[in-house]
Design a protein around this motif. Structure first.
Motif, short mmCIF file in Angstrom:
data_model
loop_
_atom_site.label_atom_id
_atom_site.label_comp_id
_atom_site.label_asym_id
_atom_site.label_seq_id
_atom_site.Cartn_x
_atom_site.Cartn_y
_atom_site.Cartn_z
N ALA A 54 1.14 -11.39 6.16
CA ALA A 54 0.63 -10.46 5.14
C ALA A 54 0.60 -9.08 5.78
CB ALA A 54 -0.76 -10.87 4.68
N SER A 55 0.88 -8.07 4.98
CA SER A 55 0.80 -6.71 5.48
C SER A 55 0.55 -5.76 4.33
CB SER A 55 2.08 -6.31 6.21
OG SER A 55 3.11 -6.02 5.29
N THR A 56 0.19 -4.54 4.65
CA THR A 56 -0.08 -3.54 3.64
C THR A 56 1.20 -3.00 3.01
OG1 THR A 56 -0.22 -1.89 5.38
CG2 THR A 56 -2.30 -2.81 4.57
N LEU A 57 2.35 -3.49 3.45
CA LEU A 57 3.62 -3.10 2.84
C LEU A 57 3.90 -3.88 1.56
CD1 LEU A 57 5.85 -2.90 6.02
CD2 LEU A 57 5.11 -1.00 4.61
N GLU A 58 3.22 -5.01 1.37
CA GLU A 58 3.48 -5.86 0.21
C GLU A 58 2.98 -5.19 -1.07
OE1 GLU A 58 1.91 -9.78 0.81
OE2 GLU A 58 2.63 -9.82 2.88
N PRO A 59 3.75 -5.28 -2.15
CA PRO A 59 3.34 -4.66 -3.42
C PRO A 59 2.01 -5.18 -3.94
CG PRO A 59 5.64 -5.32 -3.52
CD PRO A 59 5.09 -5.85 -2.22
N GLU A 60 1.75 -6.47 -3.76
CA GLU A 60 0.49 -7.08 -4.21
C GLU A 60 -0.71 -6.39 -3.55
OE1 GLU A 60 -1.85 -11.27 -3.39
OE2 GLU A 60 0.32 -11.22 -3.17
N ILE A 61 -0.61 -6.12 -2.28
CA ILE A 61 -1.70 -5.49 -1.53
C ILE A 61 -1.77 -4.00 -1.84
CG2 ILE A 61 -2.57 -5.00 0.79
CD1 ILE A 61 -1.38 -7.73 1.61
N ARG A 62 -0.61 -3.36 -1.98
CA ARG A 62 -0.59 -1.93 -2.31
C ARG A 62 -1.26 -1.66 -3.66
NH1 ARG A 62 4.52 1.57 -0.48
NH2 ARG A 62 3.97 1.53 1.71
N ASN A 63 -1.07 -2.58 -4.63
CA ASN A 63 -1.70 -2.42 -5.94
C ASN A 63 -3.21 -2.51 -5.84
OD1 ASN A 63 0.81 -2.14 -7.13
ND2 ASN A 63 0.96 -4.30 -7.69
N GLN A 64 -3.72 -3.37 -4.97
CA GLN A 64 -5.17 -3.51 -4.78
C GLN A 64 -5.78 -2.29 -4.12
OE1 GLN A 64 -6.44 -7.08 -2.82
NE2 GLN A 64 -5.27 -8.40 -4.17
N MET A 65 -5.02 -1.61 -3.25
CA MET A 65 -5.54 -0.45 -2.53
C MET A 65 -5.64 0.77 -3.43
SD MET A 65 -4.01 -0.61 1.31
CE MET A 65 -2.33 -0.39 0.80
N GLY A 66 -4.76 0.88 -4.41
CA GLY A 66 -4.79 2.04 -5.29
C GLY A 66 -3.65 2.99 -5.03
N GLU A 67 -3.48 3.91 -5.94
CA GLU A 67 -2.38 4.87 -5.91
C GLU A 67 -2.46 5.81 -4.72
OE1 GLU A 67 1.03 6.51 -7.87
OE2 GLU A 67 -0.21 4.94 -8.68
N GLY A 68 -1.37 5.96 -4.00
CA GLY A 68 -1.28 6.95 -2.94
C GLY A 68 -1.97 6.61 -1.64
N LYS A 69 -2.54 5.41 -1.52
CA LYS A 69 -3.23 5.04 -0.28
C LYS A 69 -2.31 4.19 0.58
CE LYS A 69 -7.96 5.22 -1.83
NZ LYS A 69 -9.21 4.50 -1.94
N THR A 70 -2.39 4.40 1.88
CA THR A 70 -1.63 3.56 2.82
C THR A 70 -2.59 2.51 3.38
OG1 THR A 70 -2.14 4.92 4.75
CG2 THR A 70 -0.20 5.53 3.46
N GLY A 71 -2.07 1.64 4.19
CA GLY A 71 -2.89 0.60 4.77
C GLY A 71 -3.51 0.99 6.09
N GLY A 72 -3.46 2.26 6.44
CA GLY A 72 -3.97 2.70 7.73
C GLY A 72 -5.46 2.96 7.71
N ASN A 73 -6.21 2.16 6.95
CA ASN A 73 -7.65 2.34 6.90
C ASN A 73 -8.34 0.97 6.86
OD1 ASN A 73 -7.19 1.49 4.28
ND2 ASN A 73 -7.47 3.49 3.38
N ILE A 74 -9.65 0.99 6.93
CA ILE A 74 -10.42 -0.25 6.97
C ILE A 74 -10.30 -1.01 5.66
CG2 ILE A 74 -12.79 -1.13 7.09
CD1 ILE A 74 -13.31 0.87 9.33
N GLU A 75 -10.23 -0.30 4.55
CA GLU A 75 -10.10 -0.94 3.25
C GLU A 75 -8.83 -1.80 3.19
OE1 GLU A 75 -8.99 0.48 -1.25
OE2 GLU A 75 -10.19 1.84 -0.02
N GLY A 76 -7.72 -1.25 3.66
CA GLY A 76 -6.46 -1.98 3.69
C GLY A 76 -6.53 -3.19 4.61
N ALA A 77 -7.20 -3.05 5.74
CA ALA A 77 -7.34 -4.16 6.69
C ALA A 77 -8.15 -5.30 6.09
CB ALA A 77 -7.99 -3.66 7.98
N LYS A 78 -9.20 -4.97 5.34
CA LYS A 78 -10.02 -6.01 4.70
C LYS A 78 -9.19 -6.79 3.69
CE LYS A 78 -14.51 -3.78 5.17
NZ LYS A 78 -15.60 -3.11 4.46
N ILE A 79 -8.38 -6.09 2.92
CA ILE A 79 -7.54 -6.76 1.91
C ILE A 79 -6.54 -7.69 2.58
CG2 ILE A 79 -5.81 -6.38 0.11
CD1 ILE A 79 -7.35 -3.75 -0.54
#
Length: 123
Positions: A54-79
């Protein structure tokens, strides 16, 4: 002469990998983080196979993070931690060995681990 941060992390990871080994009964949950994303894999080292990822590159995870956010934060890591735990439990993996990849158990790495534990993964 001082060593670089990258070199220090590589040394810690090498030292850690001497002790941490993924088996079919208890595979290894490996975490890698870059500046923009975080990645998690469940690996069986005896077979040399990646079982799940699993990674923050996946569309499923990107949709949960919200528009314009990358996975380089704690929120992305939790997801990512929640998703990898759900996938592991769905595949019958309940216990893993945690491989923090030479990173300190702090920030994004800790957030991913805590989220995976909360979803039911045992390590």
């Amino acid at each position: 002469m001082r060593i670089s941060r990258k070199e220090a992390r590589a040394r810690r990871h090498k030292r850690l990998r001497k002790k941490v080994l993924g088996t079919p009964e208890r595979p290894r949950l490996a975490v890698y983080k870059s500046l923009r994303h975080i990645y998690a894999q469940i690996i069986d080292d005896t077979a040399g196979k990646t079982l799940l990822c699993a990674s923050t590159l996946e569309p499923e995870i990107r949709n949960q993070m919200g528009e314009g956010k990358t996975g380089g934060n704690i929120e992305g890591a939790k997801i990512v931690g929640e998703i990898i735990a759900e996938r592991a439990l769905a595949n019958g993996i309940k216990k893993v060995v945690f491989d923090r990849g030479g990173n300190l158990y702090h920030g994004r790495v800790a957030a991913l681990a805590e989220a995976a534990r909360e979803k039911g993964l045992d390590f």
